[in-house]
Motif scaffolding. Structure first.
Motif, PDB file in Angstrom:
ATOM      1  N   ASP A  50     -66.125 -41.358 -20.590  1.00  5.08           N
ATOM      2  CA  ASP A  50     -64.934 -41.744 -21.349  1.00  5.08           C
ATOM      3  C   ASP A  50     -65.264 -42.803 -22.393  1.00  5.08           C
ATOM      4  N   GLY A  51     -66.131 -43.752 -22.032  1.00  4.81           N
ATOM      5  CA  GLY A  51     -66.522 -44.779 -22.995  1.00  4.81           C
ATOM      6  C   GLY A  51     -67.305 -44.196 -24.159  1.00  4.81           C
ATOM      7  N   LEU A  52     -68.208 -43.267 -23.865  1.00  2.07           N
ATOM      8  CA  LEU A  52     -68.966 -42.598 -24.917  1.00  2.07           C
ATOM      9  C   LEU A  52     -68.037 -41.813 -25.834  1.00  2.07           C
ATOM     10  N   ALA A  53     -67.090 -41.103 -25.237  1.00  5.38           N
ATOM     11  CA  ALA A  53     -66.165 -40.299 -26.036  1.00  5.38           C
ATOM     12  C   ALA A  53     -65.365 -41.176 -26.982  1.00  5.38           C
ATOM     13  N   LEU A  54     -64.906 -42.322 -26.500  1.00  2.11           N
ATOM     14  CA  LEU A  54     -64.131 -43.230 -27.346  1.00  2.11           C
ATOM     15  C   LEU A  54     -64.958 -43.695 -28.546  1.00  2.11           C
ATOM     16  N   GLN A  55     -66.218 -44.046 -28.307  1.00  2.00           N
ATOM     17  CA  GLN A  55     -67.081 -44.483 -29.411  1.00  2.00           C
ATOM     18  C   GLN A  55     -67.356 -43.343 -30.387  1.00  2.00           C
ATOM     19  N   MET A  56     -67.636 -42.161 -29.867  1.00  2.81           N
ATOM     20  CA  MET A  56     -67.982 -41.025 -30.722  1.00  2.81           C
ATOM     21  C   MET A  56     -66.798 -40.592 -31.576  1.00  2.81           C
ATOM     22  N   LEU A  57     -65.604 -40.658 -31.010  1.00  2.00           N
ATOM     23  CA  LEU A  57     -64.412 -40.269 -31.760  1.00  2.00           C
ATOM     24  C   LEU A  57     -64.002 -41.345 -32.764  1.00  2.00           C
ATOM     25  N   SER A  58     -64.267 -42.602 -32.413  1.00  2.00           N
ATOM     26  CA  SER A  58     -63.878 -43.698 -33.304  1.00  2.00           C
ATOM     27  C   SER A  58     -64.801 -43.810 -34.509  1.00  2.00           C
ATOM     28  N   GLU A  95     -66.504 -32.434 -29.685  1.00  2.00           N
ATOM     29  CA  GLU A  95     -66.713 -31.648 -30.894  1.00  2.00           C
ATOM     30  C   GLU A  95     -65.675 -30.535 -31.071  1.00  2.00           C
ATOM     31  N   ARG A  96     -65.337 -29.865 -29.984  1.00  2.00           N
ATOM     32  CA  ARG A  96     -64.461 -28.697 -30.096  1.00  2.00           C
ATOM     33  C   ARG A  96     -63.004 -28.979 -29.753  1.00  2.00           C
ATOM     34  N   ASP A  97     -62.785 -29.987 -28.935  1.00  3.22           N
ATOM     35  CA  ASP A  97     -61.413 -30.273 -28.510  1.00  3.22           C
ATOM     36  C   ASP A  97     -61.192 -31.785 -28.473  1.00  3.22           C
ATOM     37  N   PRO A  98     -61.344 -32.459 -29.627  1.00  3.60           N
ATOM     38  CA  PRO A  98     -61.167 -33.916 -29.632  1.00  3.60           C
ATOM     39  C   PRO A  98     -59.768 -34.339 -29.221  1.00  3.60           C
ATOM     40  N   GLY A  99     -58.803 -33.447 -29.373  1.00 10.61           N
ATOM     41  CA  GLY A  99     -57.444 -33.763 -28.966  1.00 10.61           C
ATOM     42  C   GLY A  99     -57.314 -34.018 -27.480  1.00 10.61           C
ATOM     43  N   ALA A 100     -58.257 -33.475 -26.680  1.00 10.11           N
ATOM     44  CA  ALA A 100     -58.192 -33.686 -25.233  1.00 10.11           C
ATOM     45  C   ALA A 100     -58.376 -35.159 -24.896  1.00 10.11           C
ATOM     46  N   TYR A 101     -59.366 -35.794 -25.515  1.00  5.02           N
ATOM     47  CA  TYR A 101     -59.573 -37.220 -25.274  1.00  5.02           C
ATOM     48  C   TYR A 101     -58.496 -38.051 -25.966  1.00  5.02           C
ATOM     49  N   ALA A 102     -58.085 -37.617 -27.149  1.00  2.00           N
ATOM     50  CA  ALA A 102     -56.994 -38.327 -27.823  1.00  2.00           C
ATOM     51  C   ALA A 102     -55.760 -38.345 -26.935  1.00  2.00           C
ATOM     52  N   LEU A 103     -55.515 -37.220 -26.261  1.00  2.00           N
ATOM     53  CA  LEU A 103     -54.378 -37.120 -25.353  1.00  2.00           C
ATOM     54  C   LEU A 103     -54.506 -38.131 -24.211  1.00  2.00           C
ATOM     55  N   ILE A 104     -55.693 -38.205 -23.616  1.00  2.00           N
ATOM     56  CA  ILE A 104     -55.903 -39.128 -22.507  1.00  2.00           C
ATOM     57  C   ILE A 104     -55.660 -40.570 -22.946  1.00  2.00           C
ATOM     58  N   PHE A 105     -56.215 -40.935 -24.106  1.00  2.00           N
ATOM     59  CA  PHE A 105     -56.053 -42.306 -24.582  1.00  2.00           C
ATOM     60  C   PHE A 105     -54.603 -42.600 -24.954  1.00  2.00           C
ATOM     61  N   GLU A 106     -53.928 -41.625 -25.561  1.00  2.00           N
ATOM     62  CA  GLU A 106     -52.516 -41.802 -25.917  1.00  2.00           C
ATOM     63  C   GLU A 106     -51.661 -41.968 -24.667  1.00  2.00           C
ATOM     64  N   LEU A 107     -51.905 -41.134 -23.681  1.00  2.00           N
ATOM     65  CA  LEU A 107     -51.110 -41.212 -22.461  1.00  2.00           C
ATOM     66  C   LEU A 107     -51.402 -42.499 -21.702  1.00  2.00           C
ATOM     67  N   PHE A 108     -52.651 -42.956 -21.769  1.00  2.00           N
ATOM     68  CA  PHE A 108     -52.963 -44.239 -21.128  1.00  2.00           C
ATOM     69  C   PHE A 108     -52.154 -45.362 -21.765  1.00  2.00           C
ATOM     70  N   THR A 109     -52.116 -45.376 -23.105  1.00  2.00           N
ATOM     71  CA  THR A 109     -51.346 -46.403 -23.807  1.00  2.00           C
ATOM     72  C   THR A 109     -49.870 -46.331 -23.432  1.00  2.00           C
ATOM     73  N   ALA A 110     -49.317 -45.112 -23.435  1.00  2.11           N
ATOM     74  CA  ALA A 110     -47.904 -44.944 -23.087  1.00  2.11           C
ATOM     75  C   ALA A 110     -47.638 -45.335 -21.635  1.00  2.11           C
ATOM     76  N   SER A 111     -48.631 -45.133 -20.762  1.00  2.00           N
ATOM     77  CA  SER A 111     -48.438 -45.410 -19.338  1.00  2.00           C
ATOM     78  C   SER A 111     -48.301 -46.898 -19.046  1.00  2.00           C
ATOM     79  N   ARG A 112     -48.750 -47.752 -19.969  1.00  2.00           N
ATOM     80  CA  ARG A 112     -48.640 -49.186 -19.740  1.00  2.00           C
ATOM     81  C   ARG A 112     -47.185 -49.640 -19.722  1.00  2.00           C
TER      82      ARG A 112
END
Length: 209
Positions: free
Chosen positions: A177-185, A109-126
């Motif tokens: 992490d799975g919950l966060a992905l669903q809630m943000l999506s 709710e307050r810092d959605p960019g934190a999870y966005a960052l994790i998911f973005e970095l995961f994608t880039a890490s591939r």
């Protein structure tokens, strides 16, 4: 071992990376990845937002990948500090789960960019070995850290784990992490029932209920 080159002298120099300017660069990169994604975050943009020259980013980090790896390490330190502070006073299963749920909701709710960052970095890490190692280290450190906390809580008779401390810790983070992905999506969907089910699952893993 060869001396660091002028292109990336600070990759292993923790003193330089703890400087005020380096911290500003890391914070600017974190915000940029959260807003623009990893691909869209350039040295020029980050330098401008950090108020430093582009050359200074090269001096401290050498490459965008090394800078993003430092962002991962920085976020890991933040998450571990929050865990220590929040879980320290939790003296039963319900209180511990409440801490974890509160942390999840606060970030979504307050810092959605934190999870966005994790998911973005995961994608880039591939596609980047250094980022892949940094992401693996992030989850390893958090998993081991929470595992030690859970082991201490079990020794104190507060929890009765349904698995090894690190195994339960890994499952709890995967759940979050799975919950966060669903809630943000799908932020418009009422996730209360899903959250209730997740709470019951977490309490079961900790031996409550």
């Amino acid at each position: 071992m060869a001396a660091p080159t002028s292109e990336a002298p600070a990759a292993n120099d923790r003193g330089k990376l703890d400087s005020q300017k380096a911290r500003r660069i890391v914070a600017a990169m974190r915000q940029s990845v959260g807003r623009r994604g990893a691909t869209g975050s350039t040295f020029d943009q980050v330098a401008g937002e950090a108020g430093v020259s582009r050359g200074l980013l090269h001096y401290y980090f050498g490459s965008k990948e090394r800078l993003m790896a430092e962002v991962v390490r920085h976020d890991c330190d933040i998450r571990l500090a929050r865990l220590d502070e929040a879980l320290g006073g939790a003296d039963d299963v319900e209180a511990m789960v409440a801490v974890l749920v509160s942390g999840l909701e606060d970030m979504v709710e307050r810092d959605p960019g934190a999870y966005a960052l994790i998911f973005e970095l995961f994608t880039a890490s591939r596609h980047n070995e250094e980022l892949r190692d940094a992401m693996a280290d992030l989850y390893r450190r958090i998993r081991e850290h929470l595992g030690r906390v859970l082991a201490a809580k079990e020794e104190a008779g507060i929890v009765k784990l349904r698995g090894t401390p690190e195994g339960v810790a890994s499952a709890l983070f995967a759940l979050g992490d799975g919950l966060a992905l669903q809630m943000l999506s799908d932020p418009d969907t009422d996730s209360s029932e899903t959250l209730d089910a997740a709470i019951a699952t977490a309490e079961s893993l900790l031996g409550g209920g």
